[in-house]
Design a protein around this motif. Structure first.
Motif, mmCIF file in Angstrom:
data_model
loop_
_atom_site.group_PDB
_atom_site.id
_atom_site.type_symbol
_atom_site.label_atom_id
_atom_site.label_comp_id
_atom_site.label_asym_id
_atom_site.label_seq_id
_atom_site.Cartn_x
_atom_site.Cartn_y
_atom_site.Cartn_z
ATOM 1 N N ALA A 47 -2.911 4.380 9.936
ATOM 2 C CA ALA A 47 -2.623 3.568 9.055
ATOM 3 C C ALA A 47 -1.079 3.826 8.460
ATOM 4 C CB ALA A 47 -3.481 3.770 7.654
ATOM 5 N N ARG A 48 -0.316 3.051 7.978
ATOM 6 C CA ARG A 48 0.897 3.172 7.443
ATOM 7 C C ARG A 48 0.919 2.869 5.894
ATOM 8 N NH1 ARG A 48 0.578 2.975 12.504
ATOM 9 N NH2 ARG A 48 2.101 3.621 13.802
ATOM 10 N N ASP A 49 1.993 3.478 5.115
ATOM 11 C CA ASP A 49 2.109 3.197 3.703
ATOM 12 C C ASP A 49 2.414 1.870 3.458
ATOM 13 O OD1 ASP A 49 1.007 5.827 2.838
ATOM 14 O OD2 ASP A 49 2.813 6.604 3.865
ATOM 15 N N VAL A 50 3.641 1.304 4.155
ATOM 16 C CA VAL A 50 4.168 0.310 3.912
ATOM 17 C C VAL A 50 4.806 -0.347 5.282
ATOM 18 C CG1 VAL A 50 6.458 -0.963 2.968
ATOM 19 C CG2 VAL A 50 5.515 1.359 1.921
ATOM 20 N N VAL A 51 4.482 -1.799 5.320
ATOM 21 C CA VAL A 51 4.693 -2.463 6.495
ATOM 22 C C VAL A 51 5.799 -3.575 6.015
ATOM 23 C CG1 VAL A 51 4.072 -4.265 8.163
ATOM 24 C CG2 VAL A 51 2.492 -2.482 7.542
ATOM 25 N N LYS A 67 -2.109 -11.507 6.218
ATOM 26 C CA LYS A 67 -3.382 -11.636 5.882
ATOM 27 C C LYS A 67 -4.506 -10.701 6.496
ATOM 28 C CE LYS A 67 -2.958 -16.760 5.168
ATOM 29 N NZ LYS A 67 -3.271 -18.069 5.574
ATOM 30 N N ARG A 68 -4.181 -10.362 7.930
ATOM 31 C CA ARG A 68 -5.089 -9.363 8.446
ATOM 32 C C ARG A 68 -4.818 -8.207 7.908
ATOM 33 N NH1 ARG A 68 -6.093 -11.536 14.664
ATOM 34 N NH2 ARG A 68 -6.191 -13.751 14.238
ATOM 35 N N ILE A 69 -3.655 -7.706 7.760
ATOM 36 C CA ILE A 69 -3.197 -6.568 7.015
ATOM 37 C C ILE A 69 -3.883 -6.436 5.971
ATOM 38 C CG2 ILE A 69 -1.558 -5.024 6.129
ATOM 39 C CD1 ILE A 69 0.407 -6.035 8.325
ATOM 40 N N LYS A 70 -3.840 -7.178 5.022
ATOM 41 C CA LYS A 70 -4.366 -7.121 3.611
ATOM 42 C C LYS A 70 -6.056 -7.026 3.638
ATOM 43 C CE LYS A 70 -1.361 -6.467 0.680
ATOM 44 N NZ LYS A 70 -1.374 -5.183 0.036
ATOM 45 N N ALA A 71 -6.476 -7.750 4.747
ATOM 46 C CA ALA A 71 -8.125 -7.610 4.853
ATOM 47 C C ALA A 71 -8.518 -6.514 5.505
ATOM 48 C CB ALA A 71 -8.415 -8.883 5.698
ATOM 49 N N THR A 76 -2.367 -0.860 1.811
ATOM 50 C CA THR A 76 -0.958 -0.887 2.749
ATOM 51 C C THR A 76 -0.010 -1.953 1.998
ATOM 52 O OG1 THR A 76 -1.890 -0.241 4.683
ATOM 53 C CG2 THR A 76 0.159 -1.333 4.807
ATOM 54 N N GLU A 77 1.279 -1.709 1.481
ATOM 55 C CA GLU A 77 1.796 -2.646 0.876
ATOM 56 C C GLU A 77 2.892 -3.444 1.859
ATOM 57 O OE1 GLU A 77 1.775 -3.658 -1.927
ATOM 58 O OE2 GLU A 77 0.429 -2.234 -2.879
ATOM 59 N N VAL A 78 2.917 -4.659 1.793
ATOM 60 C CA VAL A 78 3.908 -5.589 2.782
ATOM 61 C C VAL A 78 4.946 -5.793 2.342
ATOM 62 C CG1 VAL A 78 3.817 -7.322 4.570
ATOM 63 C CG2 VAL A 78 1.845 -5.816 4.144
ATOM 64 N N ILE A 79 6.272 -5.739 2.650
ATOM 65 C CA ILE A 79 7.443 -6.395 2.388
ATOM 66 C C ILE A 79 7.716 -7.448 3.654
ATOM 67 C CG2 ILE A 79 9.868 -6.000 2.035
ATOM 68 C CD1 ILE A 79 9.248 -3.363 1.162
ATOM 69 N N MET A 80 8.023 -8.741 3.153
ATOM 70 C CA MET A 80 8.286 -9.810 4.035
ATOM 71 C C MET A 80 9.857 -9.938 4.392
ATOM 72 S SD MET A 80 5.332 -10.915 4.559
ATOM 73 C CE MET A 80 5.522 -12.306 5.518
ATOM 74 N N LEU A 81 10.089 -10.293 5.608
ATOM 75 C CA LEU A 81 11.529 -10.487 5.956
ATOM 76 C C LEU A 81 11.950 -11.768 6.124
ATOM 77 C CD1 LEU A 81 12.828 -7.478 8.056
ATOM 78 C CD2 LEU A 81 13.626 -7.964 6.083
ATOM 79 N N ALA A 118 7.435 0.051 -3.052
ATOM 80 C CA ALA A 118 6.327 -0.367 -2.516
ATOM 81 C C ALA A 118 5.245 0.848 -2.236
ATOM 82 C CB ALA A 118 6.435 -1.070 -1.347
ATOM 83 N N TYR A 119 5.905 2.109 -1.932
ATOM 84 C CA TYR A 119 5.449 3.134 -1.671
ATOM 85 C C TYR A 119 4.739 3.859 -2.960
ATOM 86 C CZ TYR A 119 3.923 8.042 -0.530
ATOM 87 O OH TYR A 119 3.182 9.072 -0.409
#
Length: 139
Positions: A47-51, A67-71, A76-81, A118-119
Protein backbone atom coordinates in the motif's frame (compact mmCIF):
# COMPACT_ATOMS: atom_id res chain seq x y z
CA UNK A 1 7.30 16.04 7.89
CA UNK A 2 7.86 12.31 8.16
CA UNK A 3 8.69 10.23 5.11
CA UNK A 4 5.75 8.93 3.12
CA UNK A 5 5.25 6.84 0.00
CA UNK A 6 3.92 7.94 -3.35
CA UNK A 7 2.95 5.97 -6.43
CA UNK A 8 2.94 8.00 -9.66
CA UNK A 9 0.86 6.58 -12.49
CA UNK A 10 1.40 8.09 -15.93
CA UNK A 11 1.99 6.65 -19.40
CA UNK A 12 4.59 9.36 -20.17
CA UNK A 13 7.76 7.51 -19.11
CA UNK A 14 10.08 10.57 -19.23
CA UNK A 15 7.71 12.56 -17.00
CA UNK A 16 7.50 9.62 -14.61
CA UNK A 17 11.28 9.21 -14.30
CA UNK A 18 11.86 12.93 -13.82
CA UNK A 19 9.22 13.38 -11.11
CA UNK A 20 10.30 10.23 -9.24
CA UNK A 21 13.89 11.45 -9.21
CA UNK A 22 12.90 14.93 -7.99
CA UNK A 23 10.61 13.59 -5.25
CA UNK A 24 13.25 11.08 -4.09
CA UNK A 25 15.76 13.93 -3.67
CA UNK A 26 13.26 15.48 -1.24
CA UNK A 27 13.00 12.34 0.89
CA UNK A 28 9.74 11.04 -0.54
CA UNK A 29 9.63 7.32 -1.34
CA UNK A 30 8.36 7.50 -4.91
CA UNK A 31 7.76 4.75 -7.45
CA UNK A 32 6.08 4.77 -10.83
CA UNK A 33 3.71 2.75 -12.95
CA UNK A 34 2.95 3.41 -16.61
CA UNK A 35 -0.49 1.75 -16.66
CA UNK A 36 -3.46 1.52 -14.36
CA UNK A 37 -3.33 -2.25 -14.15
CA UNK A 38 0.34 -2.11 -13.13
CA UNK A 39 -0.48 0.47 -10.44
CA UNK A 40 -3.19 -1.73 -8.92
CA UNK A 41 -0.80 -4.71 -8.87
CA UNK A 42 1.85 -2.59 -7.13
CA UNK A 43 -0.67 -1.38 -4.55
CA UNK A 44 -1.73 -4.97 -3.87
CA UNK A 45 1.90 -5.81 -3.06
CA UNK A 46 2.49 -2.71 -0.91
CA UNK A 47 0.00 0.00 0.00
CA UNK A 48 1.09 3.59 -0.63
CA UNK A 49 0.13 6.76 1.21
CA UNK A 50 -0.64 8.85 -1.88
CA UNK A 51 -1.20 8.04 -5.56
CA UNK A 52 -0.71 10.64 -8.29
CA UNK A 53 -2.84 9.39 -11.16
CA UNK A 54 -3.04 10.58 -14.76
CA UNK A 55 -6.62 10.81 -16.03
CA UNK A 56 -5.88 9.75 -19.62
CA UNK A 57 -3.97 6.51 -20.10
CA UNK A 58 -4.22 3.61 -22.52
CA UNK A 59 -6.14 0.63 -21.22
CA UNK A 60 -7.78 1.36 -17.88
CA UNK A 61 -8.30 5.12 -17.55
CA UNK A 62 -7.59 7.14 -14.42
CA UNK A 63 -11.21 7.31 -13.26
CA UNK A 64 -11.55 3.52 -13.29
CA UNK A 65 -8.22 3.14 -11.46
CA UNK A 66 -9.34 5.74 -8.90
CA UNK A 67 -12.59 3.85 -8.23
CA UNK A 68 -10.69 0.61 -7.68
CA UNK A 69 -8.13 2.27 -5.40
CA UNK A 70 -10.87 3.83 -3.26
CA UNK A 71 -12.75 0.51 -3.08
CA UNK A 72 -9.69 -1.50 -1.98
CA UNK A 73 -7.56 1.09 -0.15
CA UNK A 74 -10.01 3.75 1.03
CA UNK A 75 -7.49 5.70 3.12
CA UNK A 76 -5.05 6.08 0.22
CA UNK A 77 -5.33 9.62 -1.09
CA UNK A 78 -5.33 10.17 -4.84
CA UNK A 79 -4.31 13.30 -6.74
CA UNK A 80 -5.51 13.37 -10.34
CA UNK A 81 -3.24 14.73 -13.11
CA UNK A 82 -5.02 16.22 -16.07
CA UNK A 83 -4.46 18.21 -19.22
CA UNK A 84 -6.60 21.23 -20.09
CA UNK A 85 -8.85 19.13 -22.33
CA UNK A 86 -9.79 16.70 -19.58
CA UNK A 87 -10.67 19.04 -16.71
CA UNK A 88 -14.17 17.52 -16.62
CA UNK A 89 -12.61 14.12 -15.96
CA UNK A 90 -10.61 15.59 -13.07
CA UNK A 91 -13.81 17.01 -11.60
CA UNK A 92 -15.45 13.60 -12.02
CA UNK A 93 -12.47 12.15 -10.15
CA UNK A 94 -13.11 14.53 -7.26
CA UNK A 95 -16.66 13.22 -7.15
CA UNK A 96 -15.28 9.67 -6.95
CA UNK A 97 -13.09 10.42 -3.96
CA UNK A 98 -9.92 12.01 -5.34
CA UNK A 99 -8.21 14.34 -2.88
CA UNK A 100 -7.42 17.00 -5.48
CA UNK A 101 -6.18 17.47 -9.02
CA UNK A 102 -3.30 19.19 -10.79
CA UNK A 103 -3.06 20.46 -14.34
CA UNK A 104 -0.21 19.14 -16.51
CA UNK A 105 2.53 20.12 -16.72
CA UNK A 106 2.49 20.21 -12.92
CA UNK A 107 4.79 22.61 -11.08
CA UNK A 108 6.97 20.59 -8.68
CA UNK A 109 6.31 22.92 -5.73
CA UNK A 110 2.54 22.67 -6.30
CA UNK A 111 2.83 18.89 -6.48
CA UNK A 112 4.88 18.76 -3.27
CA UNK A 113 2.36 20.94 -1.46
CA UNK A 114 -0.56 18.75 -2.55
CA UNK A 115 1.34 15.55 -1.71
CA UNK A 116 2.09 16.77 1.81
CA UNK A 117 -1.49 17.95 2.28
CA UNK A 118 -2.86 14.60 1.04
CA UNK A 119 -0.51 12.70 3.34
CA UNK A 120 -1.62 14.83 6.34
CA UNK A 121 -5.25 14.05 5.53
CA UNK A 122 -4.52 10.32 5.22
CA UNK A 123 -2.66 10.28 8.54
CA UNK A 124 -5.44 12.18 10.30
CA UNK A 125 -8.11 9.84 8.91
CA UNK A 126 -6.13 6.77 9.97
CA UNK A 127 -5.65 8.15 13.51
CA UNK A 128 -9.39 8.80 13.73
CA UNK A 129 -10.17 5.27 12.58
CA UNK A 130 -7.70 3.74 15.02
CA UNK A 131 -8.98 5.81 17.93
CA UNK A 132 -12.63 5.30 17.02
CA UNK A 133 -13.22 8.96 17.81
CA UNK A 134 -15.46 11.33 15.86
CA UNK A 135 -13.89 13.83 13.48
CA UNK A 136 -12.49 16.94 15.21
CA UNK A 137 -14.16 15.98 18.46
CA UNK A 138 -17.63 16.36 17.00
CA UNK A 139 -20.29 13.82 17.76
Amino acid sequence: MEEFSVLLVDDEEDFLRTIIKRLSKRGIRAQGASRGEQALAMLAEEARDVVVLDVKMPGMDGIEVLKRIKAQWPTTEVIMLTGHASIDAAMQGMGCGAFDYLMKPADLEDLLYKLEDAYRKKSLNERRQNNGSPADGQA
